[in-house]
Design a protein around this motif. Sequence first.
Motif, mmCIF file in Angstrom:
data_model
loop_
_atom_site.group_PDB
_atom_site.id
_atom_site.type_symbol
_atom_site.label_atom_id
_atom_site.label_comp_id
_atom_site.label_asym_id
_atom_site.label_seq_id
_atom_site.Cartn_x
_atom_site.Cartn_y
_atom_site.Cartn_z
ATOM 1 N N TRP A 34 0.845 -1.220 0.000
ATOM 2 C CA TRP A 34 0.000 0.000 0.000
ATOM 3 C C TRP A 34 0.874 1.261 0.000
ATOM 4 O O TRP A 34 1.710 1.444 0.866
ATOM 5 C CB TRP A 34 -0.929 0.022 1.222
ATOM 6 C CG TRP A 34 -1.782 1.255 1.252
ATOM 7 C CD1 TRP A 34 -2.729 1.608 0.351
ATOM 8 C CD2 TRP A 34 -1.733 2.314 2.223
ATOM 9 N NE1 TRP A 34 -3.293 2.810 0.702
ATOM 10 C CE2 TRP A 34 -2.711 3.279 1.834
ATOM 11 C CE3 TRP A 34 -0.976 2.550 3.383
ATOM 12 C CZ2 TRP A 34 -2.940 4.451 2.573
ATOM 13 C CZ3 TRP A 34 -1.218 3.721 4.105
ATOM 14 C CH2 TRP A 34 -2.179 4.650 3.700
ATOM 15 N N ALA B 178 -10.539 -1.553 12.564
ATOM 16 C CA ALA B 178 -11.774 -1.985 11.887
ATOM 17 C C ALA B 178 -11.774 -1.562 10.423
ATOM 18 O O ALA B 178 -12.396 -2.194 9.578
ATOM 19 C CB ALA B 178 -12.988 -1.412 12.607
ATOM 20 N N ARG B 179 -11.060 -0.473 10.117
ATOM 21 C CA ARG B 179 -11.096 0.070 8.750
ATOM 22 C C ARG B 179 -10.428 -0.845 7.725
ATOM 23 O O ARG B 179 -10.594 -0.643 6.530
ATOM 24 C CB ARG B 179 -10.453 1.456 8.719
ATOM 25 C CG ARG B 179 -8.949 1.439 8.907
ATOM 26 C CD ARG B 179 -8.404 2.848 9.101
ATOM 27 N NE ARG B 179 -8.966 3.451 10.317
ATOM 28 C CZ ARG B 179 -8.909 4.748 10.604
ATOM 29 N NH1 ARG B 179 -8.357 5.578 9.773
ATOM 30 N NH2 ARG B 179 -9.414 5.206 11.738
ATOM 31 N N PHE B 180 -9.655 -1.811 8.204
ATOM 32 C CA PHE B 180 -8.974 -2.692 7.247
ATOM 33 C C PHE B 180 -9.953 -3.798 6.840
ATOM 34 O O PHE B 180 -10.011 -4.860 7.445
ATOM 35 C CB PHE B 180 -7.681 -3.243 7.864
ATOM 36 C CG PHE B 180 -6.734 -2.135 8.226
ATOM 37 C CD1 PHE B 180 -6.021 -1.466 7.242
ATOM 38 C CD2 PHE B 180 -6.609 -1.704 9.535
ATOM 39 C CE1 PHE B 180 -5.184 -0.410 7.563
ATOM 40 C CE2 PHE B 180 -5.778 -0.646 9.865
ATOM 41 C CZ PHE B 180 -5.061 0.007 8.880
ATOM 42 N N ASP B 181 -10.751 -3.483 5.819
ATOM 43 C CA ASP B 181 -11.872 -4.347 5.464
ATOM 44 C C ASP B 181 -11.880 -4.718 3.982
ATOM 45 O O ASP B 181 -12.881 -5.211 3.477
ATOM 46 C CB ASP B 181 -13.184 -3.649 5.831
ATOM 47 C CG ASP B 181 -13.388 -2.346 5.068
ATOM 48 O OD1 ASP B 181 -12.539 -1.996 4.229
ATOM 49 O OD2 ASP B 181 -14.406 -1.667 5.313
ATOM 50 N N MET C 37 -12.148 -2.993 1.413
ATOM 51 C CA MET C 37 -13.031 -2.224 0.543
ATOM 52 C C MET C 37 -12.277 -1.142 -0.230
ATOM 53 O O MET C 37 -12.566 -0.885 -1.384
ATOM 54 C CB MET C 37 -14.143 -1.553 1.363
ATOM 55 C CG MET C 37 -15.124 -2.522 1.973
ATOM 56 S SD MET C 37 -16.043 -3.448 0.737
ATOM 57 C CE MET C 37 -15.776 -5.106 1.311
ATOM 58 N N ARG C 38 -11.354 -0.466 0.420
ATOM 59 C CA ARG C 38 -10.761 0.728 -0.188
ATOM 60 C C ARG C 38 -9.267 0.623 -0.473
ATOM 61 O O ARG C 38 -8.758 1.283 -1.375
ATOM 62 C CB ARG C 38 -11.006 1.948 0.716
ATOM 63 C CG ARG C 38 -12.461 2.370 0.800
ATOM 64 C CD ARG C 38 -12.729 3.238 2.013
ATOM 65 N NE ARG C 38 -12.464 2.489 3.233
ATOM 66 C CZ ARG C 38 -13.360 1.682 3.803
ATOM 67 N NH1 ARG C 38 -14.553 1.538 3.276
ATOM 68 N NH2 ARG C 38 -13.053 0.993 4.881
ATOM 69 N N TYR C 39 -8.562 -0.164 0.336
ATOM 70 C CA TYR C 39 -7.107 -0.253 0.158
ATOM 71 C C TYR C 39 -6.635 -1.530 0.832
ATOM 72 O O TYR C 39 -7.393 -2.175 1.560
ATOM 73 C CB TYR C 39 -6.386 0.962 0.771
ATOM 74 C CG TYR C 39 -6.910 1.319 2.131
ATOM 75 C CD1 TYR C 39 -6.557 0.586 3.248
ATOM 76 C CD2 TYR C 39 -7.798 2.384 2.297
ATOM 77 C CE1 TYR C 39 -7.057 0.882 4.490
ATOM 78 C CE2 TYR C 39 -8.316 2.690 3.544
ATOM 79 C CZ TYR C 39 -7.939 1.940 4.635
ATOM 80 O OH TYR C 39 -8.448 2.235 5.871
ATOM 81 N N MET D 291 -14.668 -9.349 3.567
ATOM 82 C CA MET D 291 -14.075 -8.649 4.715
ATOM 83 C C MET D 291 -13.495 -9.651 5.697
ATOM 84 O O MET D 291 -12.364 -9.531 6.155
ATOM 85 C CB MET D 291 -15.190 -7.907 5.482
ATOM 86 C CG MET D 291 -15.372 -6.474 5.154
ATOM 87 S SD MET D 291 -16.593 -5.819 6.351
ATOM 88 C CE MET D 291 -17.367 -4.611 5.317
ATOM 89 N N ARG E 196 -9.584 -10.215 6.644
ATOM 90 C CA ARG E 196 -9.058 -9.962 7.988
ATOM 91 C C ARG E 196 -8.428 -11.228 8.575
ATOM 92 O O ARG E 196 -7.438 -11.157 9.307
ATOM 93 C CB ARG E 196 -10.162 -9.394 8.889
ATOM 94 C CG ARG E 196 -10.524 -7.954 8.483
ATOM 95 C CD ARG E 196 -11.782 -7.444 9.142
ATOM 96 N NE ARG E 196 -11.658 -7.238 10.573
ATOM 97 C CZ ARG E 196 -11.124 -6.161 11.145
ATOM 98 N NH1 ARG E 196 -10.633 -5.184 10.402
ATOM 99 N NH2 ARG E 196 -11.069 -6.044 12.454
#
Lengths: 505, 501
Positions: free
Chosen positions: A101, A328-331, A333-335, A351, A355
């Motif tokens: 990333w 929690a944001r590491f799902d 969806m976006r990166y 998701m 994870r």
Amino acid sequence: MSELTRMTAAELAAKIQAKEVSAVEVTQAHLDRIADVDPAVHAFLHVSTDSALAQARAVDEDVAAGNQPASPLAGVPLALKDVVTMQGAPTTVGSRMLEGWEPPYDATITTRMLEAGIVILGKTNMDEFAMGSSTENSAYGPTHNPWDLDRIPGGSGGGSSAALASFEAALAIGTDTGGSIRQPGAVTGTVGVKPTYGGVSRYGLVAFSSSLDQAGPCARTVMDAALLHEVIGGHDPLDATSINEPVPPVVQAVREGAIGDLRGVKIGVVKEFSGEGYDPGVMVSFNEAVEQLRVLGAEIVEISCPHFKYALSAYYLIAPSECSSNLARFDAMRYGIRVGDNGERSAEEVMSLTREAGFGAEVKRRIMIGTYALSSGYYDAYYGSAQKVRTLIKRDFDAAYEKVDVLVSPTTPTTAFPIGERADNPMAMYLADLCTIPASMAGHPAMSVPSKLSGIDGLPVGLQIMAPALQETRMYRVAAAYEVARNESDGGPLISRVPELEVAR
Amino acid sequence: MTAAAELMDYDEVIERFDPVLGLEVHVELSTSTKMFCGCPVVFGAEPNTQVCPTCLGLPGALPVVNAKGIEAAIRIGLALNCEIAEWCRFARKNYFYPDMPKNFQTSQYDEPIAFNGWLDVELEDGTVVRVDIERAHMEEDTGKSLHVGGSTGRIHGAEHSLLDYNRAGVPLIEIVTKPITGTGARAPEVARAYVTALRDLLRALEVSDVRMDQGSVRCDANVSLMAKDATEFGTRTETKNVNSLRSVERAVRFEMTRQAAVLAEGGTIRLETRHFDESTGSTSSGRPKETSEDYRYFPEPDLVPIAPSREWVEELRKTLPEMPAARRKRIQVEWNLTDLELRDLLNVGAVDVIAATVDAGASPAEARAWWVSHLAQEANTRGVELADLPITPAQVADVIKLVAAGTLTNKLARSVVEGVLAGEGEPVEVVEKRGLKVVSDDSALIVAVDEALAGQPDVLEKIRSGKVAAAGAIVGAVMKATKGQADAKRVRELILERANA
């Protein structure tokens, strides 16, 4: 090894300004050193050769043009912990989750260092999401301690401390949540400073535990740490928890301390940080350091901080609670990585699979602990109680600082342990942060400076110096005085005694 | 789809049960930037163009509170007669959903910025119901999901979903009532009147554009029934995102009749969210609440507590506008309206535009005449609100002034308004472009009169012989020649003058 890599940051900057050496030569010497020893040490996850040389060239152009240096550290190479964002390089946080990333923005401290002319060599290895005390939790393999390659370099910032101890970089950035700057500093014989919470911007630090995380300088000398501290510190409007005060004049404090006179300074020895679990070799080194402080003129007082014994337990509720939310944001969806997206599975399934695959065991453990501690019905008993303990710890500190100017303790109860020794025993691993956690919980500044090697295993030991919030000058002054006295009595800086590493090529 | 719900006759519902309402209204603030970052707040921008590391929840990015958002929250709280917290914090509401970038919503939990207030709500017949306000708190909006391929537009059954994060982080205020009891048969009407009153209040405060159709005001309606002899509230359902005033009323009414039928059959009401279907006026079962997520609230560690000083709160209290109810009373007196006339004006949404027209210099009677007759018709034809017509109150006032000054006749004025509505510019420009000015220059008229008289010598003779009524034919010719822009009365005077000269 090029002599350039043995020099302090202050010396390098002076030589560059005096045109005795170019910033490009300095940078190249360090890049060569990385190529030579990093296969064995594994301090770096990513080396930014091109951008580092470009930054060095810009400094040389400045020097050639006769411009004022951008800072007292212009041209000095630095190793950046991989938890801090920098454009043009990956930020992985030591996790599979963020493999590859590239952040589209720079952390505030990255911006400040680049503006100061500091050359960023690359990103250093760390325990995944800064959770750990050995760097073994990195998804990209452990970092090795240059003092003994079979041992851990501390954690979570083991990459940064090992880069300094192996002379791959003159400066490094660490982040400290419960001891991740100080404990690696102690076990590698380097200097690590955790500033006051809010003293250095957190904007662009991938969050582990927001109320505890703090970036700070890592170096081989107290002066170098102070110089870097002044570059990265100070108010940032992008961080709501950043303190709107000037950076404490720590460089001046180091100059004053280096005179070697601590008369009038009261130093408290924390009674609770000794006894069972503390290596005799560590305690001998620590007691000798306290004796040296007394010789320098300081008044030594024993201080009891009765609630410190609950700090570790409370920390292991607060930090996991915050991390369960922050991560929690590491799902997918976006990166970051995405696992199992076969066009059939639902977003929830993807998701979940991501994870499962993206996080390592320690990260999962803490997310689960934190999720449990915040659950309705358990919140008061766990998170709520831990916050009360935090208040009690602050009160212990307040009471102590009514009597003394700074507090001292060993930085960590043992020297560097062998890689793998505590990997399956989280509780044993957590004990490495026993002495560093109270200052983190209070938001106070604290630093580790090398004391003498342990007489038992010949490995480095760290002296922790703690001070009240925003009173960094007190601890830097004591650290500088001690550093001078220590080096005189020990025949030179501890770091000069790191064994020579085998060169890879 | 499940079979259509059994419904009880409304009168029977009221005979057997007492409805209890709880309304949660989300208001999007019209601040220029988002709640925790500097991204602009705009409606209808290209997807994912109004975003930054913070509102996308990128690793390492941090929030900073928008001071204007806090100011708006406090003003709303004050206007709702709330107490304003001396110290409060944001909290994280943790749950996973793809349109929420951080997988937690930054909100407020047990420390709302405003609490314990009330709002007086006036029903159609003038009855005033006091609705108690539990709290008003600050939070951020989520992004928007567009579920493609399913029959319901919901995530289940969709083939794929599109995510737009432009709305993520837009400031929201959530206003929650205490249970509204004792309204009986009027419960649906009270619900609608409450949302209407709240919308008017927010509009007067100028904190939101209060467009229910665009989602800047969204209402969740909690409804439960208690049997006449019961001492405790019944189980409630929460109908989400009811997006028009009429829908609020219909949704409450539907739930009352549905729940009553279930209870009368000996069934139980499930604690659940329900969806309102605009086309059928019915609600359908959503997510059960017993198994709903535990949000694991805890104080937001990335933000510092908010401690509005009492001085600041009092400063903000001074900025409150006249409250809509008080304003209506004042206007009724000043414009000399009967209750019925005032209600008509309110129903067509004409009060604000008339008031603005009066403020721009027109008389209340003239302003009312223009907006209620001609322009209301125009709005109706176009299917838009009065306020959305492409003519401003200031422009209407200008037209009225031109008539008063004798520059325009009423007939010409209507043509000017037509021109403005057609986008031809300001009233004076339309007058110019369309050549609509009353011809009051006698010399031009005299030429026309003389020509007309010369063209009809027989009529001229009749006038000269005293048959004044014959002048009508000449007036018609002159008006035709001047394209109707002459003042007919003056033309007649001139004809008599010139004929007898």
